[in-house]
Design an enzyme around this catalytic site. Structure first.
Site, PDB file in Angstrom:
ATOM      1  N   TYR A 143       0.809  -1.216   0.000  1.00 61.18           N
ATOM      2  CA  TYR A 143       0.000   0.000   0.000  1.00 61.18           C
ATOM      3  C   TYR A 143       0.842   1.266   0.000  1.00 61.18           C
ATOM      4  CZ  TYR A 143      -4.864  -1.425   0.568  1.00 61.18           C
ATOM      5  OH  TYR A 143      -6.119  -1.888   0.366  1.00 61.18           O
ATOM      6  N   LYS A 200       1.430 -15.860   1.338  1.00 61.44           N
ATOM      7  CA  LYS A 200       1.605 -16.504   0.027  1.00 61.44           C
ATOM      8  C   LYS A 200       3.052 -16.952  -0.038  1.00 61.44           C
ATOM      9  CE  LYS A 200      -0.013 -17.606  -4.070  1.00 61.44           C
ATOM     10  NZ  LYS A 200      -1.010 -18.694  -4.239  1.00 61.44           N
ATOM     11  N   ASP A 232      -4.941 -17.904  -0.921  1.00 59.07           N
ATOM     12  CA  ASP A 232      -6.003 -18.443  -1.794  1.00 59.07           C
ATOM     13  C   ASP A 232      -6.817 -19.498  -1.034  1.00 59.07           C
ATOM     14  OD1 ASP A 232      -3.680 -19.968  -1.808  1.00 59.07           O
ATOM     15  OD2 ASP A 232      -3.727 -20.418  -3.951  1.00 59.07           O
ATOM     16  N   ASP A 256      -7.186  -6.523   3.192  1.00 62.30           N
ATOM     17  CA  ASP A 256      -8.205  -5.681   2.565  1.00 62.30           C
ATOM     18  C   ASP A 256      -9.195  -6.547   1.782  1.00 62.30           C
ATOM     19  OD1 ASP A 256      -9.445  -3.275   1.598  1.00 62.30           O
ATOM     20  OD2 ASP A 256      -8.444  -3.649  -0.318  1.00 62.30           O
ATOM     21  N   ASP A 260     -13.424  -7.942   2.941  1.00 60.05           N
ATOM     22  CA  ASP A 260     -14.656  -7.686   2.176  1.00 60.05           C
ATOM     23  C   ASP A 260     -15.385  -9.008   1.937  1.00 60.05           C
ATOM     24  OD1 ASP A 260     -14.076  -4.946   1.969  1.00 60.05           O
ATOM     25  OD2 ASP A 260     -14.777  -4.859  -0.108  1.00 60.05           O
TER      26      ASP A 260
END
Ligand code: IPM
Ligand code: MN
Length: 373
Positions: A143, A200, A232, A256, A260
């Site tokens: 970010y 990951k 994943d 992030d 959601d």
């Protein structure tokens, strides 16, 4: 509790409507439990760009710095107002607050209410007993870069001749990983004592280091079990077996996206609160920024249609984490549960047979439930 200062930054879109209801609930808490809170208001986001020329002025930053906590609504550019220059975007107010106050741990609790199981796209049997908290790293990772350019951490679009390319950099120091992982273990120790660290590590170097740090921090909490989960696979676990997760800790961008997704377990993004905590201590806990996870929702702004629950539950987190008022925070959460249980619904969580209400009516019902309890 006296001499408490809360700065409210309502922001853009539905931000002012939902924070108004959260303040109403804070006022009710004050009354019921005999506290006295000073509530200040400052502009932020597009509203501040228009009023003060910048998304977050120095005065607003200083006002927040002198407060025990900040209650934030939402920020965003007006619809259609795509801004090329990232630094001129209203969202930058958020980054400045996160970075400026060192808010490294973003807590996003996901606890679907049984009375809302029907509003979720998942079948109720998958939602049963789901009660997790995401701890999203908030002050680093991919970010940051365009904000304050750091050598070795580029974030830019490059155009020269026929070359057209763009770069972002995912960089974490061991210290940054360690502080957020430690916060996750501390939180888990007060809950069901399980940490799921999401990365990951089969692809990214930053994730390999992340795993090493988790292995280093874990022995500090022998009573907390932990696991590593690839991002994943985590996306899948969230849908297939969400009740299995207790505390989930992960880097900024993964957090992030996953939160959601997780929000949909509760029926609506409008239900989800968040707390962004840093290191600074307040009398009752830690300084923090509290905001609903949803954004400005320009399509329904100004129409009394937004769900204020995410903002109200954020106020509950504020009471708990920055003011140390645990009983009060529980009371707000109970009031939300009671009102939703009675069938009060904003349109995002509406079901047949419910009482469809607007933003203000929902806030009023929750305030009344809190005062009548
Ligand atoms: C969030 C939001 C922000 C983020 C946006 C508005 C920059 O999506 O708080 O999750 O990506 O962090
Ligand atoms: Mn987001």
């Amino acid at each position: 509790m006296n001499d408490v200062t809360i700065t409210v930054l309502p922001g853009d879109g539905v931000g002012p409507e939902v924070t108004a209801q959260a303040v109403r609930v804070l006022r009710a808490t004050e009354k019921r439990f005999r506290h006295s809170f000073t509530v200040l208001r400052r502009p932020v986001g597009q509203e501040a760009v228009e009023a003060e020329g910048v998304a977050l002025s120095d005065l607003t930053f200083a006002t927040c710095a002198q407060s025990d906590a900040v209650l934030f609504g939402a920020v965003g550019s007006p619809p259609g107002g795509a801004v090329r220059d990232l630094a001129a975007r209203p969202e930058h107010a958020l980054f400045r607050l996160r970075k400026g106050f060192g808010l490294f741990a973003n807590l996003r609790p996901v606890r679907p209410l049984p009375s809302l199981f029907g509003a979720s796209p998942l079948k109720p049997e998958y939602l049963k007993d789901t009660d997790m908290v995401f701890v999203r790293e908030l002050s680093s990772g991919i970010y940051y870069g365009h904000l304050d350019p750091v050598p070795g951490k580029p974030s830019e679009i490059r155009r020269s001749g026929a070359v057209e390319e763009a770069v972002d950099t995912l960089l974490y120091t061991a210290a940054q990983i360690e502080q957020v992982v430690r916060a996750a273990f501390e939180l888990a120790a007060r809950r069901r004592r399980k940490v799921t660290s999401v990365d990951k590590a089969n692809v990214l170097s930053s994730s390999v280091l992340w795993r090493e740090i988790v292995e280093r921090v874990a022995p500090e909490h022998p009573d907390v079990t932990y696991e590593h989960l690839l991002v994943d696979a985590c996306a899948m676990r969230l849908i297939r077996n969400p009740a299995d997760l207790d505390v989930v800790v992960t880097e900024n961008l993964f957090g992030d996206i996953l939160t959601d997704e997780a929000a949909m377990l509760t029926g609506s993004l409008g239900m989800l609160p968040s707390a962004s905590l840093g290191a600074r201590r307040t009398r009752g806990g830690r300084f923090g920024l509290y905001e609903p996870v949803h954004g400005t929702a320009p399509d329904i702004a100004g129409q009394d249609r937004a769900n204020p629950v995410g903002a109200i539950l954020s106020a509950a987190l504020l009471l708990r984490h920055s003011l140390g008022l645990h009983q009060e925070a529980d009371a707000v959460e109970e009031a939300v549960k009671a009102v939703v249980g009675q069938g009060y619904r904003t349109e995002d969580i509406a079901e047949s047979g419910c009482t469809l209400v607007g933003t203000r009516e929902m806030g009023r019902a929750i305030r009344d439930a809190l005062l009548e309890a």
